[in-house]
Write an enzyme that holds these catalytic residues in place. Structure first.
Site, mmCIF file in Angstrom:
data_model
loop_
_atom_site.group_PDB
_atom_site.id
_atom_site.type_symbol
_atom_site.label_atom_id
_atom_site.label_comp_id
_atom_site.label_asym_id
_atom_site.label_seq_id
_atom_site.Cartn_x
_atom_site.Cartn_y
_atom_site.Cartn_z
ATOM 1 N N ASP A 144 -47.265 -45.726 7.821
ATOM 2 C CA ASP A 144 -45.741 -45.655 7.187
ATOM 3 C C ASP A 144 -45.127 -44.384 7.198
ATOM 4 O O ASP A 144 -45.563 -43.538 6.156
ATOM 5 C CB ASP A 144 -45.740 -46.564 5.909
ATOM 6 C CG ASP A 144 -44.325 -46.794 5.076
ATOM 7 O OD1 ASP A 144 -43.733 -47.658 5.783
ATOM 8 O OD2 ASP A 144 -44.076 -45.984 4.404
ATOM 9 N N HIS A 201 -33.950 -47.245 4.771
ATOM 10 C CA HIS A 201 -34.579 -46.742 3.655
ATOM 11 C C HIS A 201 -34.179 -47.064 2.248
ATOM 12 O O HIS A 201 -34.685 -47.533 1.477
ATOM 13 C CB HIS A 201 -34.524 -45.153 3.741
ATOM 14 C CG HIS A 201 -35.855 -44.598 2.999
ATOM 15 N ND1 HIS A 201 -36.470 -43.380 3.554
ATOM 16 C CD2 HIS A 201 -36.616 -44.803 2.037
ATOM 17 C CE1 HIS A 201 -37.520 -42.975 3.015
ATOM 18 N NE2 HIS A 201 -37.426 -44.071 1.757
ATOM 19 N N LYS A 245 -38.181 -45.117 8.898
ATOM 20 C CA LYS A 245 -36.872 -45.521 8.140
ATOM 21 C C LYS A 245 -35.721 -44.675 8.511
ATOM 22 O O LYS A 245 -35.859 -43.417 8.580
ATOM 23 C CB LYS A 245 -37.381 -45.376 6.625
ATOM 24 C CG LYS A 245 -38.779 -46.263 6.366
ATOM 25 C CD LYS A 245 -38.819 -45.984 4.838
ATOM 26 C CE LYS A 245 -40.188 -46.392 4.552
ATOM 27 N NZ LYS A 245 -41.510 -45.646 4.881
ATOM 28 N N TYR A 283 -39.140 -38.130 5.056
ATOM 29 C CA TYR A 283 -40.182 -37.415 4.371
ATOM 30 C C TYR A 283 -40.562 -36.067 5.112
ATOM 31 O O TYR A 283 -41.310 -35.207 4.612
ATOM 32 C CB TYR A 283 -41.515 -38.399 4.877
ATOM 33 C CG TYR A 283 -41.639 -39.651 4.415
ATOM 34 C CD1 TYR A 283 -40.647 -40.069 3.214
ATOM 35 C CD2 TYR A 283 -42.506 -40.626 4.362
ATOM 36 C CE1 TYR A 283 -40.596 -41.178 2.588
ATOM 37 C CE2 TYR A 283 -42.472 -41.785 3.767
ATOM 38 C CZ TYR A 283 -41.589 -42.337 3.067
ATOM 39 O OH TYR A 283 -41.616 -43.559 2.472
#
Length: 318
Positions: A47, A108, A77, A52
């Site tokens: 994931d 997201h 996302k 990130y």
């Protein structure tokens, strides 16, 4: 290869491995080894997210593992500053990961931040509040998600951090029902009402932060500890197996090889061991005075979640 991971069928007919490696807050230099180890241990679901900041390293870990791309379920996302250009954001994630398609692409958050603001990820107004595009209907984002699905750049599309209230705004005009909704789910934030709603719509719930936060109080929960002791397992195993038993995808995050391995093995062991009565007992823990939501960003937008101060749910929490 480790234990066989349970799978859950999505509404597009494909299957998603019910245990995935979460990569949020994993430092780039650590996530390469974490992803490589996880895949070698038996994980087949990673994931990821544009926000990130480590997708390039995740891709390197995938390549180093030697596991064929076709055997790995990869999620990314769409970040909030990219709702106006879904395909552009997806193309960046594909390039960073070094793959030519995703298995699942998620919105997201149902929040569109100013793409021309004072920060690439978290633009703010002069008063310090989030610079939100207030006249952007979520349907405009979802139309673009449907378009990248039609192009084959992702095999499935879904959402993250969407409440029933927001989904009720989206679904009337959606041509494709979201395959999943990735939300904060754990023993102390079970969101029973939302889970029932998602299942009624054919949307698979995914749990981020399934073990709670760092130094989580969930590990010391007396009910989880009692049930764990009865099965000769750890409380963390029970916390993950409990969600799996409810057909919820779990995404535990770690960069420590030993923990990555025990999260996987322990979750499967608990999933197989837990009785219906034990799951029902765990279902009642939050309502006994332990309800606790951890992730509550100050978006300045009413997302409609229960047990989140300042939010207005579509219906009162039971």
């Amino acid at each position: 290869m480790s234990l066989e991971v349970p799978k859950i069928k999505l509404n597009n007919g494909t299957e998603i491995p019910a245990i995935g490696l979460g990569t949020w807050q994993s430092k780039p230099e650590e996530v390469i080894a974490a992803v490589e180890y996880a895949l070698k241990h038996g994980y087949r679901h990673i994931d990821c997210a544009f926000a990130y900041g480590n997708e390039k390293e995740v891709g390197e870990g995938i390549r180093r593992s030697g596991v064929p791309r076709s055997e790995i379920f990869i999620t990314s996302k769409l970040w909030c500053t990219w709702h106006h250009d879904v395909e552009g954001a997806l193309d960046q994630s594909l390039a960073s990961l070094g793959v030519d398609y995703l298995d699942l692409y998620l919105v997201h958050w149902p929040v569109h931040l100013n793409p021309r603001g004072n920060h690439s990820h978290f633009p703010t107004k002069e008063d310090g509040s989030r610079d939100v595009v207030t006249d952007w209907p979520i349907s405009k984002t979802w139309e673009q998600m449907e378009a990248v699905l039609a192009k084959g750049k992702t095999k499935a599309i879904g959402v993250s951090n969407f409440s029933e209230k927001i989904l009720e705004q989206l679904l009337p005009t959606a041509k494709v029902v979201p395959a999943v909704d990735q939300i904060e789910l754990h023993l102390y934030n079970p969101q029973h009402d939302l889970i029932s709603y998602l299942k009624s719509k054919g949307i698979v719930p995914q749990a981020y932060s399934p073990l709670g936060s760092t130094n989580s109080p969930l590990f010391e929960d007396e009910v989880a500890k009692k049930i764990a002791h009865g099965h000769n397992l750890q409380p963390s195993d029970i916390l993950l197996g409990y969600l799996l038993a409810k057909d919820i995808v779990v995404l535990p995050k770690s960069v420590t090889p030993a923990r990555i391995g025990t999260n996987f093995d322990g979750a499967i062991a608990a999933y197989k061991a837990l009785t219906k009565e034990e799951v029902e007992e765990l279902d009642k823990v939050a309502a006994s005075g332990k309800q606790k939501r951890i992730i509550m960003p100050a978006w300045g937008v009413d997302l409609g979640f229960a047990n989140w101060p300042g939010q207005t749910p579509l219906r009162p929490s039971l």
